[in-house]
Write a protein that holds these residues in place. Structure first.
Motif, short mmCIF file in Angstrom:
data_model
loop_
_atom_site.label_atom_id
_atom_site.label_comp_id
_atom_site.label_asym_id
_atom_site.label_seq_id
_atom_site.Cartn_x
_atom_site.Cartn_y
_atom_site.Cartn_z
N ILE A 144 14.28 47.08 31.79
CA ILE A 144 15.56 47.22 31.07
C ILE A 144 15.33 48.07 29.81
O ILE A 144 14.21 48.18 29.33
N CYS A 184 11.53 43.41 40.99
CA CYS A 184 12.29 44.30 40.12
C CYS A 184 12.77 45.44 41.01
O CYS A 184 11.97 46.25 41.48
N LEU A 240 13.88 39.87 39.10
CA LEU A 240 12.96 39.05 38.30
C LEU A 240 13.65 38.44 37.08
O LEU A 240 13.42 37.29 36.72
N LYS A 241 14.50 39.22 36.44
CA LYS A 241 15.17 38.72 35.23
C LYS A 241 16.09 37.54 35.52
O LYS A 241 16.39 36.75 34.65
N CYS A 245 21.07 47.07 32.92
CA CYS A 245 20.46 47.40 34.21
C CYS A 245 21.44 47.06 35.34
O CYS A 245 21.94 45.94 35.43
N HIS A 295 16.43 53.56 33.11
CA HIS A 295 15.49 52.50 32.77
C HIS A 295 14.44 52.95 31.74
O HIS A 295 14.46 54.07 31.25
N CYS A 301 9.67 44.28 34.10
CA CYS A 301 11.12 44.49 34.01
C CYS A 301 11.36 45.70 33.11
O CYS A 301 10.80 45.79 32.02
S1 SF4 Z 1 14.67 46.22 35.32
FE1 SF4 Z 1 14.69 44.01 34.88
S2 SF4 Z 1 16.86 43.50 35.03
FE2 SF4 Z 1 16.58 45.45 36.11
S3 SF4 Z 1 16.12 44.97 38.26
FE3 SF4 Z 1 14.18 45.10 37.21
S4 SF4 Z 1 13.74 42.97 36.62
FE4 SF4 Z 1 15.93 43.09 37.03
#
Ligand code: SF4
Ligand SMILES: Cc1cc2nc3c(=O)[nH]c(=O)nc-3n(C[C@H](O)[C@H](O)[C@H](O)COP(=O)(O)OP(=O)(O)OC[C@H]3O[C@@H](n4cnc5c(N)ncnc54)[C@H](O)[C@@H]3O)c2cc1C
Length: 326
Positions: free
Chosen positions: A158, A138, A131-132, A120, A148, A156
């Motif tokens: 990913i 996100c 968030l990750k 990502c 995605h 999230c």
């Molecule tokens: S998909 Fe997951 S890693 Fe990507 S911005 Fe959103 S929370 Fe962050």
């Protein structure tokens, strides 16, 4: 870049010593393709890298009664050029051959590939505290979501990045993990954890846990397999969508089927409702287009990735058709 020390480990005891002393700032180092990127991108700031490349027991590739054992330090190139893998496990051979470039496959190990972090672009950019990374948002939800997830994103989105993992899961591979408590074996599927359960990580590995071996069950009579991958560029590209299909055919009937998708969900996505439809069917009578559409059922795209739904359908349809006529 903050300075760090490299410790060369020869055994799990060496690994444990470092992780016991600094559990939060120690990382295993194999080929270094992903780990060094993470350091350069400022995503992690280790104090110690534990170089495991001298651990001989992690390099063995051996055909045994209970299946093929692949040491976690095997390079992707060594698996790509292994004639036994090419003849018995074509989907695995195709998946490793599809990774990056020859230069990457010469250095990258299968263990490191299975444990690489997500691609990502918000995660990979240190200026986006998503968030990750312990942040509050996100960015993919209202931002650029072309690459995605369309299934299973819970806060999230990913997508699981490893191509070989998709093939290995369709072969029902298991992994042996070395830890402070000894060695444990578990299905590869159970290695992975989705954001609904733990948004900060993608595997269930605990501090210092080291994948030793991947065990791929022996092939059975009538087994056929294929791995297909759609990419934006011709080479050096991660999957937009990938498909690994392993089936067993007996007198024209499908007796077993295992279908896994990559590039569409935070963890490898197993399409059990399509497997159920396939089992018991005569392979030449199957409606391949219907199976493809079924595989995409339940997809929930973001703003820019609904194209993945059509890709899933057409790759699954092609995979079944390929195996029917192989
Ligand atoms: S998909 Fe997951 S890693 Fe990507 S911005 Fe959103 S929370 Fe962050
Ligand atoms: C340009 C580019 C294109 C790429 N294209 C693809 C692609 O098409 N498909 C694909 O699947 N991948 C792709 N990759 C990813 C690449 O294959 C992985 O980064 C690589 O395989 C990681 O392996 P490594 O040995 O270098 O691991 P490292 O970078 O050393 O480690 C990666 C992670 O795994 C952990 N780790 C390593 N070994 C073990 C072990 N034995 N047990 C537990 N944890 C371990 C490390 O601590 C680290 O967190 C691409 C990468 C690049 C840079």
């Amino acid at each position: 870049m903050k300075p760090f020390k490299i410790v060369r480990a020869k055994s799990i005891t060496d690994i444990n010593k470092v992780f016991d002393a600094a559990p939060r700032s120690s990382y295993l180092l194999a080929g270094g393709i992903d780990l060094m990127d993470e350091i350069k991108e400022g995503l992690i700031t280790p104090d110690f890298l534990v170089d495991i490349m001298n651990m001989k027991e992690l390099k063995v590739v051996r055909d045994e009664q209970d299946g093929l054992r692949v040491g976690a330090l095997s390079t992707l190139e060594s698996l790509e050029s292994n004639s036994l893998i090419a003849t018995r496990y074509p989907a695995l051979a195709q998946s490793v051959a599809s990774v990056g470039t020859p230069q990457i496959r010469n250095v990258a190990t299968i263990g490191g590939n299975l444990c690489q972090r997500p691609r990502c672009w918000y995660y990979r950019n240190k200026f986006f505290d998503c968030l990750k990374k312990g942040g509050k948002t996100c960015f993919a939800v209202d931002g650029q979501s072309k690459y995605h997830a369309v299934f299973g994103g819970q806060r999230c989105y990913i997508v699981h990045p490893s191509d070989p993992a998709i093939a290995l899961i369709s072969y029902r591979a298991q992994v042996d993990i070395l830890s402070v408590d000894g060695i444990r074996r578990q299905p590869l599927t159970e290695l992975y954890v989705g954001p609904g359960e733990d948004i900060l990580r993608e595997t269930r590995l605990r501090s210092g846990d080291t994948i030793k071996t991947i065990i791929v069950p022996p092939i059975v009579p009538g087994q056929r397999s294929v791995f297909l991958k759609a990419t934006e560029r011709r080479t050096q590209d991660f999957a937009l969508v990938s498909v690994a299909l392993v089936i067993t055919v007996d007198h024209g009937f499908i007796t077993d089927a295992r279908l896994t998708l990559g590039g569409v969900a935070p963890t490898p996505y197993m399409v059990s409702h399509v497997e159920d439809e396939m089992r018991g069917s005569r392979i030449m009578d199957l409606d391949y287009t219907k199976m493809g559409k079924l595989a995409a059922q339940g997809a929930s795209p973001l703003k820019h990735n609904s194209y993945k739904i059509g890709l899933v359908s057409s790759l699954v349809e092609t995979a079944i058709r390929d195996l029917a006529y192989s």
